[in-house]
Write a protein that holds these residues in place. Structure first.
Motif, short mmCIF file in Angstrom:
data_model
loop_
_atom_site.label_atom_id
_atom_site.label_comp_id
_atom_site.label_asym_id
_atom_site.label_seq_id
_atom_site.Cartn_x
_atom_site.Cartn_y
_atom_site.Cartn_z
N UNK A 171 39.98 27.18 54.46
CA UNK A 171 40.30 28.14 53.41
C UNK A 171 40.02 27.59 52.02
N UNK A 172 40.35 26.31 51.81
CA UNK A 172 40.08 25.69 50.51
C UNK A 172 38.58 25.64 50.24
N UNK A 173 37.79 25.29 51.27
CA UNK A 173 36.33 25.26 51.12
C UNK A 173 35.81 26.66 50.81
N UNK A 174 36.37 27.66 51.48
CA UNK A 174 35.98 29.03 51.21
C UNK A 174 36.27 29.41 49.77
N UNK A 175 37.41 28.91 49.26
CA UNK A 175 37.79 29.24 47.89
C UNK A 175 36.77 28.78 46.87
N UNK A 176 36.09 27.68 47.14
CA UNK A 176 35.09 27.18 46.21
C UNK A 176 33.88 28.11 46.13
N UNK A 177 33.61 28.81 47.21
CA UNK A 177 32.46 29.70 47.25
C UNK A 177 32.79 31.11 46.76
N UNK A 178 34.07 31.41 46.64
CA UNK A 178 34.47 32.77 46.21
C UNK A 178 35.27 32.70 44.93
N UNK A 179 34.88 31.80 44.04
CA UNK A 179 35.62 31.64 42.79
C UNK A 179 35.43 32.80 41.84
N UNK A 180 34.29 33.50 41.93
CA UNK A 180 34.03 34.60 41.01
C UNK A 180 34.99 35.76 41.28
N UNK A 181 35.45 36.45 40.23
CA UNK A 181 36.41 37.56 40.41
C UNK A 181 35.97 38.61 41.43
N UNK A 182 34.69 39.07 41.44
CA UNK A 182 34.32 40.07 42.46
C UNK A 182 34.50 39.56 43.88
N UNK A 183 34.15 38.29 44.10
CA UNK A 183 34.30 37.71 45.44
C UNK A 183 35.77 37.60 45.81
N UNK A 184 36.60 37.23 44.84
CA UNK A 184 38.04 37.14 45.10
C UNK A 184 38.61 38.50 45.46
N UNK A 185 38.19 39.54 44.76
CA UNK A 185 38.68 40.88 45.08
C UNK A 185 38.25 41.27 46.49
N UNK A 186 37.00 40.97 46.84
CA UNK A 186 36.50 41.35 48.16
C UNK A 186 37.26 40.62 49.26
N UNK A 187 37.45 39.30 49.11
CA UNK A 187 38.15 38.54 50.15
C UNK A 187 39.61 38.98 50.26
N UNK A 188 40.23 39.35 49.15
CA UNK A 188 41.61 39.82 49.20
C UNK A 188 41.71 41.12 49.98
N UNK A 189 40.75 42.03 49.75
CA UNK A 189 40.76 43.32 50.44
C UNK A 189 40.50 43.11 51.94
N UNK A 190 39.52 42.27 52.25
CA UNK A 190 39.21 42.00 53.66
C UNK A 190 40.39 41.35 54.37
N UNK A 191 41.00 40.36 53.71
CA UNK A 191 42.16 39.69 54.30
C UNK A 191 43.30 40.66 54.52
N UNK A 192 43.56 41.51 53.53
CA UNK A 192 44.62 42.50 53.67
C UNK A 192 44.36 43.45 54.82
N UNK A 193 43.08 43.85 54.98
CA UNK A 193 42.72 44.75 56.07
C UNK A 193 42.94 44.08 57.43
N UNK A 194 42.58 42.79 57.52
CA UNK A 194 42.79 42.06 58.78
C UNK A 194 44.28 42.01 59.12
N UNK A 195 45.11 41.72 58.12
CA UNK A 195 46.56 41.66 58.36
C UNK A 195 47.10 43.01 58.81
#
Length: 206
Positions: A171-195
């Motif tokens: 997860x920490x390694x993933x965070x380095x690749x999704x530091x940009x705000x659009x990527x953070x928004x996308x990963x948050x939405x995807x993670x929320x959908x998975x949950x």
């Protein structure tokens, strides 16, 4: 190393990895949390999950079939509690990701100590964990005692901790690749959908 200690070590490692390795609701949340939080928070979260697994291993060793009989009726209730918790986590994850581009400062549980206990609680109400260790209690033909019991519990904790730290590291390694705000928004939405999907599956199975 005596045969009893060696057998307890192997059994503990198998039990710890057996519950830790399948990526379910807790694992998905751990990856997402580690991706958007400081490394100390990810480590604390991983150790919180492993601590709960260690406690369940201790209960499995000490409690015997009586504990299994006590826990079994609580599983349906735990399924609903887990469903509600996952829905709340999904909502908070998406909201935190959308606010200010999903910056790490928007995460309300960034304190390592608070995160540790949050993951202890989340893992404790996860019905998969409870069911697994109920089965483990019933399935131990020769329950380890004394030093062997301590080795079993320590091995289960170590196995779970090593895997959870690996998941948090991913997860920490993933965070380095999704530091940009659009990527953070996308990963948050995807993670929320998975949950939410996991919550629906648990609720449907209740």
């Amino acid at each position: 190393m005596s045969g009893g200690i060696g057998a307890a070590l192997v059994a503990g490692l198998v039990a710890g990895y057996g519950i830790a390795m399948p990526i379910g609701a807790v694992g998905a949340y751990l990856v997402q949390l580690s991706a958007r939080s400081p490394w100390r928070t990810g480590v604390a979260a991983a150790l919180g999950v492993a601590s709960t697994d260690g406690v369940f291993a201790l209960v499995a060793v000490l409690g015997g079939a009586a504990v299994a009989a006590l826990l079994a009726p609580a599983v349906p209730v735990l399924r609903w509690v887990s469903t509600v918790v996952l829905v709340l986590l999904a909502a908070r994850t998406v909201v935190a990701g959308l606010r200010a581009g999903g910056e790490a400062a928007a995460v309300p549980d960034a304190a390592p100590g608070r995160t540790y206990f949050s993951l202890v609680g989340l893992t404790a109400v996860n019905p998969t964990t409870v069911v697994y260790f109920v089965a483990l209690v019933v399935g131990l033909p020769d329950r380890p005692v004394g030093a062997a019991a301590a080795v079993f519990v320590a091995a289960a904790f170590a196995a779970s901790a090593s895997w959870q730290l690996l998941v948090a590291g991913a997860g920490m390694a993933l965070g380095r690749f999704v530091a940009a705000p659009p990527a953070r928004r996308l990963t948050a939405i995807v993670s929320g959908a998975v949950m939410l999907l996991l919550a629906a599956h648990i609720g449907w199975s209740s």
